[in-house]
Design an enzyme around this catalytic site. Structure first.
Site, PDB file in Angstrom:
ATOM      1  N   CYS A   2      36.065  52.578  50.687  1.00 35.44           N
ATOM      2  CA  CYS A   2      36.278  53.913  51.240  1.00 35.44           C
ATOM      3  C   CYS A   2      35.718  53.994  52.663  1.00 35.44           C
ATOM      4  O   CYS A   2      34.798  53.267  53.023  1.00 35.44           O
ATOM      5  CB  CYS A   2      35.547  54.945  50.396  1.00 35.44           C
ATOM      6  N   ARG A  27      39.727  48.367  56.086  1.00 32.54           N
ATOM      7  CA  ARG A  27      38.843  48.236  54.927  1.00 32.54           C
ATOM      8  C   ARG A  27      39.605  48.290  53.612  1.00 32.54           C
ATOM      9  O   ARG A  27      39.036  48.000  52.559  1.00 32.54           O
ATOM     10  CB  ARG A  27      37.807  49.376  54.929  1.00 32.54           C
ATOM     11  N   TRP A  75      39.380  54.223  48.375  1.00 34.83           N
ATOM     12  CA  TRP A  75      39.719  53.047  47.574  1.00 34.83           C
ATOM     13  C   TRP A  75      39.339  53.443  46.156  1.00 34.83           C
ATOM     14  O   TRP A  75      38.164  53.626  45.853  1.00 34.83           O
ATOM     15  CB  TRP A  75      38.926  51.845  48.071  1.00 34.83           C
ATOM     16  N   ASN A 101      31.233  57.944  49.922  1.00 36.66           N
ATOM     17  CA  ASN A 101      31.398  56.517  49.637  1.00 36.66           C
ATOM     18  C   ASN A 101      30.311  56.141  48.653  1.00 36.66           C
ATOM     19  O   ASN A 101      29.173  56.569  48.821  1.00 36.66           O
ATOM     20  CB  ASN A 101      31.175  55.675  50.894  1.00 36.66           C
ATOM     21  N   GLY A 102      30.629  55.312  47.674  1.00 38.94           N
ATOM     22  CA  GLY A 102      29.631  54.887  46.701  1.00 38.94           C
ATOM     23  C   GLY A 102      30.074  55.283  45.303  1.00 38.94           C
ATOM     24  O   GLY A 102      31.245  55.621  45.086  1.00 38.94           O
ATOM     25  N   GLU A 481      35.643  25.938  40.935  1.00 40.38           N
ATOM     26  CA  GLU A 481      35.680  26.966  41.974  1.00 40.38           C
ATOM     27  C   GLU A 481      35.162  26.414  43.309  1.00 40.38           C
ATOM     28  O   GLU A 481      35.736  26.682  44.371  1.00 40.38           O
ATOM     29  CB  GLU A 481      34.864  28.193  41.532  1.00 40.38           C
ATOM     30  N   LYS A 485      37.421  26.447  46.667  1.00 36.85           N
ATOM     31  CA  LYS A 485      36.976  27.162  47.872  1.00 36.85           C
ATOM     32  C   LYS A 485      37.060  26.234  49.072  1.00 36.85           C
ATOM     33  O   LYS A 485      37.567  26.600  50.114  1.00 36.85           O
ATOM     34  CB  LYS A 485      35.528  27.598  47.684  1.00 36.85           C
ATOM     35  N   GLU A 488      40.867  25.152  49.965  1.00 39.86           N
ATOM     36  CA  GLU A 488      41.811  26.176  50.431  1.00 39.86           C
ATOM     37  C   GLU A 488      41.519  26.665  51.840  1.00 39.86           C
ATOM     38  O   GLU A 488      42.434  27.047  52.558  1.00 39.86           O
ATOM     39  CB  GLU A 488      41.918  27.350  49.447  1.00 39.86           C
ATOM     40  N   HIS A 504      36.122   7.257  33.530  1.00 33.62           N
ATOM     41  CA  HIS A 504      37.429   7.007  32.904  1.00 33.62           C
ATOM     42  C   HIS A 504      38.538   6.912  33.948  1.00 33.62           C
ATOM     43  O   HIS A 504      39.712   7.052  33.610  1.00 33.62           O
ATOM     44  CB  HIS A 504      37.723   8.102  31.863  1.00 33.62           C
ATOM     45  N   LYS A 603      47.264  36.813  49.872  1.00 35.22           N
ATOM     46  CA  LYS A 603      46.187  37.405  49.079  1.00 35.22           C
ATOM     47  C   LYS A 603      46.661  37.787  47.689  1.00 35.22           C
ATOM     48  O   LYS A 603      45.947  37.626  46.710  1.00 35.22           O
ATOM     49  CB  LYS A 603      45.642  38.650  49.815  1.00 35.22           C
TER      50      LYS A 603
HETATM   51  C1  F6R Z   1      41.368  31.683  45.602  1.00 32.39           C
HETATM   52  C2  F6R Z   1      42.040  32.892  45.183  1.00 32.39           C
HETATM   53  C3  F6R Z   1      43.180  32.772  44.249  1.00 32.39           C
HETATM   54  C4  F6R Z   1      43.235  33.963  43.276  1.00 32.39           C
HETATM   55  C5  F6R Z   1      44.523  33.900  42.440  1.00 32.39           C
HETATM   56  C6  F6R Z   1      44.618  35.019  41.456  1.00 32.39           C
HETATM   57  O1  F6R Z   1      40.313  31.933  46.477  1.00 32.39           O
HETATM   58  O2  F6R Z   1      41.711  33.974  45.621  1.00 32.39           O
HETATM   59  O3  F6R Z   1      43.142  31.571  43.558  1.00 32.39           O
HETATM   60  O4  F6R Z   1      42.109  33.931  42.457  1.00 32.39           O
HETATM   61  O5  F6R Z   1      45.645  33.931  43.286  1.00 32.39           O
HETATM   62  O6  F6R Z   1      44.678  36.249  42.096  1.00 32.39           O
HETATM   63  P1  F6R Z   1      44.317  37.594  41.335  1.00 32.39           P
HETATM   64  O7  F6R Z   1      42.886  37.514  40.967  1.00 32.39           O
HETATM   65  O8  F6R Z   1      44.614  38.685  42.324  1.00 32.39           O
HETATM   66  O9  F6R Z   1      45.211  37.651  40.128  1.00 32.39           O
END
Ligand code: F6R
Length: 608
Positions: A2, A27, A75, A101-102, A481, A485, A488, A504, A603
């Site tokens: 927000c 934001r 938001w 906000n909060g 993970e 990270k 990517e 193996h 995203k």
């Molecule tokens: C990696 C990343 C992606 C998401 C995946 C699922 O950093 O962000 O691997 O985790 O695309 O996305 P959501 O969580 O939006 O279903």
């Protein structure tokens, strides 16, 4: 997240507020609104969707007159995105208006109390209780009333408040959510971040927790909750708009990494009351929970990695079999799922096509679905049977960090909650888990404070061609993970392996100088992972270990070690992921990559 903006001066406020809100659009938000005092009454316009809608509705602010006003981009947290749930919120007789906000954690209790006294609520938000309480408690002095109201609120807030009776002041308050005051000539502003007012002024006061400000056209009085005056030095902001959007950081990803203590705190705190985990979102009775013979987790990418951690956690705590599926695979494999299966779907966006379709497939087969989602009102949130929201706020960087961490936090809450219902954890373990869970934000802050040492490691290791992440048990789940990270955002090839699997096949890839990041946080398997480290080292690997700071033996085998504070085994990924995110970030930064928007990635993946 927000956004708040407020103006008091001699110009028309509405266009200035809209302009400020525009600067806060980055934001993330789902609705917006403004409220002005026009000298006679409070006038308000709010609209779901983009700011464009509000601009059209008010003809760019020209249809609303008044020289004092507050605005907000929302938001959604409590209540879906809608015109009614958008801020500002007014008290019943429209005498007071509030932007917030909060999160107000005890709003249900206050709402019930005021409803019993006949007060009508219009929205589903937590914020409306603030406006209603102010009106209910008002006895002629707004500052006194606000102070009284604040003493009843639990949670976090940055507030902008105006009243019908006083067109000459804005009241601003802050606790845990940022708020600044912008100083102009015969005009002043409030804003949740400097971007909103940077084109108008660079001179600001930062409100600290539990400070309240009375802002007039030509004066600003800041005081504490005992009304004791507080002197502040004026700060001059030197950031440009793009730096300001990122809170002074270079990238959204870094900002979001740094926001994790707060995101986790916001996710767990409203759900722990008097030492007990309260998950009202789960509508299942104890009998229904006991009747499930299997848990099925569906997700993609990092959310899937949370699922892999959850498998270890749930199997340990709940003693039920857990299957974790990549949503894209589950859809097409004729899964054995029925009404005796509890399905948990994890998604930040709530819109990932594969996850959504996999969820529907599970529902078609009779399974009850609980989703863990960050975006309120998204498709997965609305179509699942129960939804538990992560309160991470909008995540803008493509690579997830704070959403991953808050999803883990929800998994832990669920494990404790369901373990209690199923009778698989005793009261001693219960208290220990709750206690450790509450300490996570503080421990993460301590790791973040040590970020320079990780930056230093990254500066020595950013030129690798291949990197291997290894771990056992829950450390293996986390290595997935860590590897994602890094690859990517830095485009370095990396793989995650269960450390026991190396011999193996994969160990043949290890050669002189290959970087291996060995996760060694899980105490029971420390000896085993130390042997794996020795195996790769014997083949020339350069090893960075990640271990708890009470286990120094790792320093004897790894070239470098990143230490994290100890916690319960199952919570370790929440701590150990932080250095992995920072390492990936610093490596990508040193390689000059487009960190917030890595190539070929989006995203939200709304296509199959
Ligand atoms: C990696 C990343 C992606 C998401 C995946 C699922 O950093 O962000 O691997 O985790 O695309 O996305 P959501 O969580 O939006 O279903």
């Amino acid at each position: 997240m927000c956004g708040i903006v407020g103006y008091i001066g001699y110009e028309q406020a509405a266009p200035l507020l809209l302009n400020g809100l525009e600067k806060l659009e980055y934001r993330g938000y789902d609705s917006a609104g403004i409220c002005l005092n026009n000298g006679e009454k409070l006038i308000v316009e709010k609209a779901k969707g983009k700011l464009e809608v509000l601009k059209k509705l008010t003809e760019n602010g020209t249809t609303l007159s008044g020289t004092v006003g507050i605005g907000h981009t929302r938001w959604a947290t409590h209540g879906e995105p809608s015109d009614i749930n958008a801020h500002p919120h007014l008290s019943e007789s429209r005498r007071f208006a509030v932007v917030h906000n909060g999160i107000i954690e005890n709003y249900i209790q206050i709402k019930e109390e005021l409803s019993k006294r006949g007060i009508q609520f219009l929205s589903k938000t937590d914020t409306e209780v603030i406006a209603q309480l102010i009106e209910y408690d008002y006895q002629g002095n707004l500052v006194d009333t606000v102070i009284k109201v604040l003493s009843r609120l639990e949670g976090s807030y940055a507030l902008g408040i105006i009243s019908k009776d006083n067109p000459d002041e804005i009241i601003a308050v802050r606790k845990e959510s940022p708020l600044i005051i912008g100083l102009g000539e015969n005009e002043n502003y409030i804003a949740s971040d400097v971007t909103a007012i940077l084109t108008k002024t660079r001179k600001i006061y930062r409100l600290e927790n539990n400070e309240i400000a009375v802002i007039k056209r030509d004066s600003i009085d800041i005081m504490d909750m005992d009304k004791k005056a507080i002197h502040k030095d004026v700060e001059t902001v030197s950031w440009d708009i793009s730096a300001a959007e990122k809170g002074g950081y270079k990238h959204f990803m870094f900002k979001e990494i740094m926001e994790q203590p707060k995101a986790i705190h916001d996710t767990i705190t409203p759900r722990i009351k008097d030492g007990r985990v309260v998950l009202n979102e789960i509508q299942l009775t104890d009998e229904q929970l006991k009747a499930f013979n299997k848990i099925n987790i569906l997700a993609c990418g990092s959310a899937y990695h949370v699922g892999v951690v959850a498998k270890y956690v749930f199997e340990k705590v709940l003693r039920k079999p857990v299957e974790v599926d990549l949503a894209s695979e589950f859809r097409y494999r004729d899964p054995i799922v029925d009404e005796k299966t509890l399905t948990i779907v994890i998604s930040q966006s709530g819109e990932t096509a594969d996850t959504k379709e996999a969820m529907k497939e599970a529902q078609r087969r009779g399974s009850h679905v609980i989703s863990i989602v960050n975006v309120v009102g998204s498709a997965i949130a609305t179509e699942s049977d129960d939804v538990i929201y992560t309160w991470a706020g909008p995540e803008i960087a493509v690579a997830t960090t704070k959403a991953y961490s808050t999803q883990l936090a929800v998994i832990y809450l669920m494990a404790i909650y369901m373990g209690d219902k199923l009778g698989t954890i005793n009261s001693e373990a219960y208290s220990q888990y709750v206690d450790e869970l509450q300490q996570l934000p503080e421990k993460i802050t301590a790791i973040l404070n040590n970020k320079e040492s990780i930056q230093n490691l990254a500066s020595k290791n950013f030129n690798n061609r291949d990197v291997f992440f290894i771990g056992r048990n829950i450390d293996y789940a986390l290595s997935l993970e860590g590897s994602l990270k890094l690859k990517e955002i830095s485009y370095i090839h990396s793989e995650a392996y269960a450390a026991g699997e190396l011999k193996h096949g994969t160990i043949s890839l290890i050669e002189q100088g290959t970087l291996v990041i060995a996760l060694a946080t899980h105490e029971a398997l420390l000896g085993k992972i130390i042997s794996n480290i020795q195996e790769v080292q014997a083949r020339g690997a350069n090893v960075i270990g990640v271990a708890c700071d009470n286990r120094s033996e790792i320093s004897e085998v790894a070239q470098n070690v990143i230490f994290i504070p100890p916690t319960c085994d199952m919570f370790l990924p929440s701590l150990a992921v932080i250095p992995l995110q920072l390492f990936a970030y610093y490596v990508a930064s040193l390689k000059g990559c487009d960190i917030d928007k890595p190539r070929n990635l989006a995203k939200s993946v709304t296509v199959e």
